[in-house]
Write a protein that holds these residues in place. Structure first.
Motif, short mmCIF file in Angstrom:
data_model
loop_
_atom_site.label_atom_id
_atom_site.label_comp_id
_atom_site.label_asym_id
_atom_site.label_seq_id
_atom_site.Cartn_x
_atom_site.Cartn_y
_atom_site.Cartn_z
N ASN A 97 -44.59 -43.47 -35.63
CA ASN A 97 -45.47 -44.14 -36.58
C ASN A 97 -45.61 -45.64 -36.34
O ASN A 97 -46.27 -46.33 -37.11
N GLY A 98 -44.97 -46.14 -35.28
CA GLY A 98 -45.08 -47.56 -34.97
C GLY A 98 -44.53 -48.45 -36.06
O GLY A 98 -45.11 -49.50 -36.36
N GLN A 99 -43.41 -48.05 -36.66
CA GLN A 99 -42.81 -48.83 -37.75
C GLN A 99 -41.96 -49.95 -37.15
O GLN A 99 -40.74 -49.93 -37.19
N HIS A 100 -42.68 -50.92 -36.60
CA HIS A 100 -42.03 -52.04 -35.92
C HIS A 100 -41.59 -53.11 -36.90
O HIS A 100 -42.28 -53.39 -37.89
N LEU A 136 -36.88 -51.02 -35.38
CA LEU A 136 -37.62 -49.99 -36.10
C LEU A 136 -37.13 -49.99 -37.54
O LEU A 136 -35.94 -50.16 -37.79
N TRP A 137 -38.04 -49.77 -38.49
CA TRP A 137 -37.63 -49.70 -39.89
C TRP A 137 -37.96 -48.32 -40.46
O TRP A 137 -38.79 -47.59 -39.94
N GLU A 138 -37.29 -47.99 -41.53
CA GLU A 138 -37.49 -46.69 -42.17
C GLU A 138 -37.18 -46.84 -43.66
O GLU A 138 -36.59 -47.85 -44.09
N TRP A 139 -37.60 -45.86 -44.45
CA TRP A 139 -37.22 -45.84 -45.86
C TRP A 139 -36.63 -44.48 -46.20
O TRP A 139 -36.94 -43.46 -45.58
N TRP A 140 -35.75 -44.49 -47.21
CA TRP A 140 -35.04 -43.29 -47.64
C TRP A 140 -34.91 -43.33 -49.15
O TRP A 140 -34.70 -44.41 -49.72
N ARG A 141 -35.04 -42.20 -49.80
CA ARG A 141 -34.94 -42.15 -51.25
C ARG A 141 -33.62 -41.51 -51.64
O ARG A 141 -33.32 -40.38 -51.23
N ASN A 142 -32.82 -42.22 -52.42
CA ASN A 142 -31.52 -41.68 -52.83
C ASN A 142 -31.67 -40.69 -53.98
O ASN A 142 -32.77 -40.53 -54.53
N PRO A 143 -30.60 -40.00 -54.36
CA PRO A 143 -30.70 -38.98 -55.42
C PRO A 143 -31.22 -39.52 -56.75
O PRO A 143 -31.75 -38.75 -57.56
N LEU A 189 -45.47 -56.57 -34.04
CA LEU A 189 -45.66 -56.00 -35.37
C LEU A 189 -46.96 -55.20 -35.47
O LEU A 189 -47.04 -54.26 -36.26
N ASP A 190 -47.95 -55.57 -34.69
CA ASP A 190 -49.25 -54.90 -34.75
C ASP A 190 -49.42 -53.80 -33.71
O ASP A 190 -50.40 -53.05 -33.77
N ALA A 191 -48.51 -53.70 -32.77
CA ALA A 191 -48.68 -52.76 -31.66
C ALA A 191 -48.60 -51.31 -32.12
O ALA A 191 -47.73 -50.95 -32.92
N PRO A 192 -49.49 -50.45 -31.63
CA PRO A 192 -49.37 -49.02 -31.91
C PRO A 192 -48.20 -48.43 -31.13
O PRO A 192 -47.72 -49.02 -30.17
#
Length: 217
Positions: A97-100, A136-143, A189-192
């Motif tokens: 997803n290119g999450q740079h 790379l960044w990501e998100w996670w949802r806790n309980p 940051l903008d790169a695919p």
């Protein structure tokens, strides 16, 4: 590889990137600690007015994929090998997803084994400016439903790097984090995703230096 680094202070981030972010209480960071990272803001649905070009978020040092059951995985995902990130379950979604992101650092620490013992060594830019590490960044949802952001530093082979080849155990592959030249921050940051590997380059050895940490008064 980098399992310990020194996050910059709030004023240092403001000076280097021109953007305000969360206050950083802990500067010496290890996997699972919370630290700052920079990314392009996500546009909200129906948003017409352009938002800020850059934002600073606080996230876990160690990427937590959305499918993870808990945050313990961050102990192992603080670095992502650029050569395999597209295939590894922990990183492939963020890579696809290119999450740079850019991880700002005042310095990184690597073990110098040339004496036969691991000596933690503080490494910084020779000109004293902040390191901008590709990540790379990501998100996670806790309980409880809370969204937790996280990030990982991308790495490349450094066997032939005249500076970084002196670190890590003698028989181990030499690795280094991808340090971006300031002129490529926006491009990264903008790169695919299809262009991600074009940024996976060694930072020039003559622009890096061993810099002792200043004593706190």
């Amino acid at each position: 590889m980098c399992s310990r680094y020194e996050a910059p202070s709030h004023p240092q981030i403001m000076k280097a990137f021109g953007v305000e972010g969360p206050e950083q209480g802990r500067l010496d960071l290890w996997p699972t600690y919370m630290g700052p990272f920079l990314r392009r803001p996500e546009r909200e649905e129906g948003q017409d007015e352009p938002g800020p070009a850059l934002e600073v978020l606080s996230g876990s040092f160690g990427l937590i994929p959305s499918w993870s059951k808990d945050t313990k995985i961050a102990r192992r995902t603080y670095n992502a090998r650029s050569e395999t990130a597209a295939k590894k379950p922990s990183f492939r979604s963020a890579w696809k997803n290119g999450q740079h992101c850019i991880i700002p650092a005042a310095a990184i620490y690597e073990p110098d084994w040339r004496s036969g013992k691991a000596i933690p060594t503080r490494i910084a830019r020779a000109d004293g400016e902040l390191l901008g590490i590709a990540g790379l960044w990501e998100w996670w949802r806790n309980p409880d439903g809370e969204v937790i952001h996280s990030y990982s530093m991308l790495t490349i082979n450094a066997d032939d790097h005249t500076f970084m080849r002196d670190y890590h155990k003698p028989d181990d592959e030499k690795r280094m984090v991808v340090i971006l030249p300031a002129g490529l921050y926006n491009d990264w940051l903008d790169a695919p995703a299809r262009e991600s590997m074009e940024f996976m380059r060694q930072y020039p050895a003559d622009r890096m230096a061993v810099v002792p940490k200043e004593r706190e008064s």
